[in-house]
Design a protein around this motif. Structure first.
Motif, mmCIF file in Angstrom:
data_model
loop_
_atom_site.group_PDB
_atom_site.id
_atom_site.type_symbol
_atom_site.label_atom_id
_atom_site.label_comp_id
_atom_site.label_asym_id
_atom_site.label_seq_id
_atom_site.Cartn_x
_atom_site.Cartn_y
_atom_site.Cartn_z
ATOM 1 N N LEU A 190 50.297 26.070 -52.944
ATOM 2 C CA LEU A 190 49.504 24.613 -53.499
ATOM 3 C C LEU A 190 47.915 24.604 -53.025
ATOM 4 O O LEU A 190 46.989 24.386 -53.742
ATOM 5 N N ILE A 191 47.756 24.678 -51.750
ATOM 6 C CA ILE A 191 46.600 24.597 -50.999
ATOM 7 C C ILE A 191 45.597 25.850 -51.469
ATOM 8 O O ILE A 191 44.590 25.556 -51.834
ATOM 9 N N LEU A 192 46.354 27.075 -51.482
ATOM 10 C CA LEU A 192 45.361 28.010 -51.973
ATOM 11 C C LEU A 192 44.820 27.745 -53.445
ATOM 12 O O LEU A 192 43.727 28.018 -53.837
ATOM 13 N N ALA A 193 45.598 27.222 -54.432
ATOM 14 C CA ALA A 193 45.339 26.936 -55.755
ATOM 15 C C ALA A 193 44.158 25.895 -55.850
ATOM 16 O O ALA A 193 43.264 25.820 -56.537
ATOM 17 N N THR A 194 44.368 24.793 -54.830
ATOM 18 C CA THR A 194 43.431 23.636 -54.917
ATOM 19 C C THR A 194 42.302 23.907 -54.089
ATOM 20 O O THR A 194 41.023 23.318 -54.804
ATOM 21 N N VAL A 195 42.336 24.423 -52.960
ATOM 22 C CA VAL A 195 41.055 24.623 -52.231
ATOM 23 C C VAL A 195 40.215 25.544 -52.928
ATOM 24 O O VAL A 195 38.834 25.466 -52.795
#
Length: 334
Positions: A24-29
């Motif tokens: 999720l962090i990779l997708a959002t950031v």
């Protein structure tokens, strides 16, 4: 039943949440177009994680439990490929920009995990209380198999989906995407963006798939822990697998037919188990190793046959199948 203590549950759920958080962090950031190399590396990583967990599980709880986990994982992984078909249709229908597809898929996987956890808890409780639930689950899978086979060459009607139409009526939606925002403000009004409708569509699809996949994996094992982990590890790799094989999905022309056969086989297995327990112990049951072998054989045959078919007929195109006739397709055919 296996004795899975609270610590094991907590560590397992923690591991899954960490993997989800990273995704999720990779997708959002860093929203970006996921390339073939990146998708391959992530796919291999998630498969190795699932295998490593299975090896550990078998070493601690025995080969029988390990075989049930791997059989459940293969069942859920094969059914998740059909999820990918529908995800591709949703992305195309709503013209989701490539740099945001990573985020949409990750949110969709989180929704799927939550809903499947609820269904697993409910299914395990019902099976523990009422043995005839094996019969009902078996009949549900056979019905699903028949419907999927009947409509194996159709696509689900996403735009006219009841959940999507309801969301559109309740929540005002902007005409265009607003970056990666799910909600935005226009002239002081809070509006949803098309990204919200995409997430609703994926959530609705996840709900339908959970209704099939949970009884299917309970046909392989009655252990809630194995059901949960098989689902979780199959879904964790779904995001990377989407970007890896979305260009190849059109070639799997017999996948829907193969999945319908797998669901029917597991449905019969559940009914035999119910008859063995409630009717007569002389009724034969299907051992887990046999189930795993049958499922793998069907998947290999379907894949090879599909590749041969599309190599001979490049115009042949695969479809995810549908549980009911698509009105738009029927009118087109008519």
């Amino acid at each position: 039943m296996l004795e899975i203590n609270g610590l094991t549950w907590a560590v397992t759920i923690g591991l899954i949440l960490v993997l989800l958080a990273v995704d999720l962090i990779l997708a959002t950031v860093r929203p970006h177009r996921v390339g073939f190399r990146e998708a391959t590396l992530w796919s291999v990583f998630y498969v190795l994680i699932a295998i490593a967990f299975g090896v550990w599980f078998a070493s601690v709880y025995g080969g029988g439990a390990g075989a049930e986990y791997f059989a459940g994982y293969v069942v859920e992984k094969s059914l998740s490929v059909d999820n990918l078909f529908v995800f591709v249709i949703i992305m195309t229908t709503f013209a989701v920009p490539e740099e945001h597809q990573h985020k949409v898929l990750t949110f969709g996987i989180v929704l799927a995990l939550v809903m499947r956890a609820i269904f697993i808890a409910l299914g395990a409780t019902l099976l523990a209380l009422f043995s005839f639930m094996f019969l009902l689950f078996g009949l549900l899978l056979i019905y699903t198999a028949v419907q999927l086979f009947r409509h194996r060459n159709e696509d689900p009607d996403i735009e006219n989906n009841l959940i999507v139409n309801t969301a559109r009526r309740i929540v005002p939606v902007t005409d265009e995407y607003v970056g990666s925002k799910i909600f935005t403000r226009v002239d002081g009004r809070k509006l949803a963006t098309p990204l919200f409708i995409v997430l609703v569509a994926i959530g609705g699809v996840d709900l339908l798939f959970a209704l099939d996949s949970i009884p299917a994996v309970f046909g392989v094992t009655e252990e809630p822990y194995i059901v949960f982990t098989a689902n979780a590890f199959a879904l964790l790799g779904l995001r990377a697998l989407f970007f890896l094989v979305k260009g190849l999905l059109d070639r799997l022309v017999y996948l829907s037919a193969g999945l319908s056969v797998i669901l029917a086989f597991i449905g019969v297995k559940l009914i035999l188990h119910w008859a063995h327990v409630d009717i007569d112990e002389r009724v034969p049951e299907v051992p887990t190793p046999v189930s795993l072998g049958v499922i793998l054989a069907i998947l290999v045959i379907v894949t090879v046959a599909s590749l041969i078919k599309t190599s001979r007929d490049p115009s042949a195109k695969a479809h995810p199948g549908s549980l009911r006739a698509n009105p738009a397709r029927k009118s087109d055919d008519g």
